[in-house]
Design a protein around this motif. Structure first.
Motif, PDB file in Angstrom:
ATOM      1  N   LEU A   1      29.942  25.669  30.043  1.00  0.00           N
ATOM      2  CA  LEU A   1      30.805  24.643  29.438  1.00  0.00           C
ATOM      3  C   LEU A   1      30.056  23.818  28.393  1.00  0.00           C
ATOM      4  N   GLY A   2      28.726  23.921  28.389  1.00  0.00           N
ATOM      5  CA  GLY A   2      27.943  23.167  27.419  1.00  0.00           C
ATOM      6  C   GLY A   2      28.062  23.713  26.010  1.00  0.00           C
TER       7      GLY A   2
ATOM      8  N   ILE B   1      36.860  18.865  28.705  1.00  0.00           N
ATOM      9  CA  ILE B   1      35.847  19.872  29.068  1.00  0.00           C
ATOM     10  C   ILE B   1      34.917  19.310  30.138  1.00  0.00           C
ATOM     11  N   THR B   2      34.532  18.050  29.977  1.00  0.00           N
ATOM     12  CA  THR B   2      33.646  17.421  30.960  1.00  0.00           C
ATOM     13  C   THR B   2      34.331  17.305  32.315  1.00  0.00           C
ATOM     14  N   LEU B   3      35.615  16.997  32.316  1.00  0.00           N
ATOM     15  CA  LEU B   3      36.354  16.937  33.577  1.00  0.00           C
ATOM     16  C   LEU B   3      36.406  18.311  34.251  1.00  0.00           C
TER      17      LEU B   3
ATOM     18  N   HIS C   1      37.778  11.918  41.276  1.00  0.00           N
ATOM     19  CA  HIS C   1      38.028  12.879  40.191  1.00  0.00           C
ATOM     20  C   HIS C   1      39.523  13.114  39.998  1.00  0.00           C
ATOM     21  N   ARG C   2      39.956  12.974  38.741  1.00  0.00           N
ATOM     22  CA  ARG C   2      41.353  13.136  38.316  1.00  0.00           C
ATOM     23  C   ARG C   2      42.264  12.031  38.844  1.00  0.00           C
ATOM     24  N   ARG C   3      41.724  11.099  39.590  1.00  0.00           N
ATOM     25  CA  ARG C   3      42.512   9.935  40.025  1.00  0.00           C
ATOM     26  C   ARG C   3      42.313   8.763  39.067  1.00  0.00           C
ATOM     27  N   ILE C   4      41.241   8.825  38.291  1.00  0.00           N
ATOM     28  CA  ILE C   4      40.944   7.825  37.273  1.00  0.00           C
ATOM     29  C   ILE C   4      40.558   8.562  35.996  1.00  0.00           C
ATOM     30  N   PRO C   5      40.527   7.885  34.842  1.00  0.00           N
ATOM     31  CA  PRO C   5      40.124   8.567  33.606  1.00  0.00           C
ATOM     32  C   PRO C   5      38.665   9.006  33.660  1.00  0.00           C
ATOM     33  N   MET C   6      38.282   9.812  32.692  1.00  0.00           N
ATOM     34  CA  MET C   6      36.917  10.280  32.548  1.00  0.00           C
ATOM     35  C   MET C   6      35.954   9.078  32.587  1.00  0.00           C
ATOM     36  N   PRO C   7      35.038   9.042  33.567  1.00  0.00           N
ATOM     37  CA  PRO C   7      34.165   7.864  33.714  1.00  0.00           C
ATOM     38  C   PRO C   7      33.034   7.833  32.697  1.00  0.00           C
ATOM     39  N   ARG C   8      32.620   6.638  32.343  1.00  0.00           N
ATOM     40  CA  ARG C   8      31.442   6.402  31.503  1.00  0.00           C
ATOM     41  C   ARG C   8      30.430   5.614  32.327  1.00  0.00           C
ATOM     42  N   PHE C   9      29.186   6.085  32.336  1.00  0.00           N
ATOM     43  CA  PHE C   9      28.112   5.408  33.044  1.00  0.00           C
ATOM     44  C   PHE C   9      27.177   4.749  32.039  1.00  0.00           C
TER      45      PHE C   9
END
Length: 293
Positions: free
Chosen positions: A20-21, A50-52, A104-112
């Motif tokens: 996927l990279g 893609i990250t999800l 996962h998939r319960r919230i948007p794509m997370p940012r750390f």
């Protein structure tokens, strides 16, 4: 057997990352060449998807292969079409995958908030950069005392993320202790908590000041391990003992929207009182879940 399982797990992460990279790196190049912000945002959303998929693929084999006993307690009304601020205690790199398994998939794509050194990890580091994760430089107190302007670098990184996140739903994850908990670090800090390090309120204050009126709420996450010294390698080897993740939804207090944490001492004090009270509750919850001698 655990070592073989750990090596196999590491290989699975690497293979999925490589597969996927490649499209992620191609999209990163296109994003650099995109002539308009609208096009860059469209490419960023594709990269998010893609990250999800990368997260989902890893979670699938982890559940089937590692079978970590995880108990999850989360609100029922979460949505991936809303904005969330997530604050959590931090014990191990395993925390990240425990969060993924629960949300996962319960919230948007997370940012750390990530350390700058992580940008040097092949593929993953470039993905962090392309996905616009805020990069923290982690200056020491001595460096900041000598040159206070250095603190503005991290604040600008947070501001850029928050400004761009107003165009699409996002989850911002902050480990407010700033580093992974260990008893040695707790003693060095002289932390007043038994199971936590001292929380830092600056990042939360800035996010809430910039996005508080847009956030659907704060998710206060508490992760507790039966193993007193959890490690990511132990997780990959499938030897991790039961883990409990609890998330409670908190409303954003109205007073946080108009405060100036870095400019007004009374605002700073109010934020510290708020996060310290939250940390006292979290420490008490962790104490109930800890196996005492």
């Amino acid at each position: 057997m655990p070592i073989i399982k750990g090596v196999t797990s590491l290989l699975l992460i690497c293979v999925i990352t490589l597969i996927l990279g490649i499209p992620l790196l191609i999209l990163t190049l296109l994003k650099l060449l995109a002539p308009t912000q609208k096009m860059r945002n469209l490419l960023l959303q594709t990269m998010n998807e893609i990250t999800l998929h990368w997260i989902g693929a890893n979670l699938w084999w982890m559940r089937q292969w590692l079978k970590t006993p995880l108990t999850v307690e989360i609100p029922d009304d979460l949505s991936d079409n809303q904005w969330w601020l997530i604050i959590s205690n931090h014990r191990s790199w395993t925390d990240i995958f425990m969060l993924f398994m629960a949300l996962h998939r319960r919230i948007p794509m997370p940012r750390f908030f990530i350390k700058r050194a992580l940008l040097w990890i092949p593929i993953i580091g470039q993905a962090f950069w392309a996905l616009e994760f805020p990069v923290m430089r982690r200056y020491s107190r001595q460096q900041l005392a000598k040159n206070p302007k250095l603190a503005e670098i991290d604040r600008r990184a947070t501001q850029r993320m928050c400004e761009r996140a107003k165009d699409y739903p996002i989850s911002i994850v902050i480990y407010v202790e700033g580093t992974r908990f260990t008893p040695v670090k707790r003693e060095h800090q002289q932390s007043p908590y038994q199971h936590l390090l001292r929380p830092k309120a600056g990042g939360i204050a800035q996010v809430l000041n910039l996005m508080g009126d847009q956030l659907s709420g704060i998710l206060d996450v508490t992760i507790s391990y039966t193993n007193p010294s959890p490690t990511f390698w132990g997780f990959l080897c499938g030897t991790e003992q039961p883990v409990t993740l609890t998330a409670r939804r908190l409303a954003v207090p109205k007073w946080m929207l108009d405060t100036q944490y870095h400019a007004q001492s009374q605002d700073k004090e109010r934020f510290h009182q708020w996060i310290n009270a939250l940390w006292q509750e979290k420490d008490a919850l962790l104490d109930k879940r800890t196996h005492h001698d």
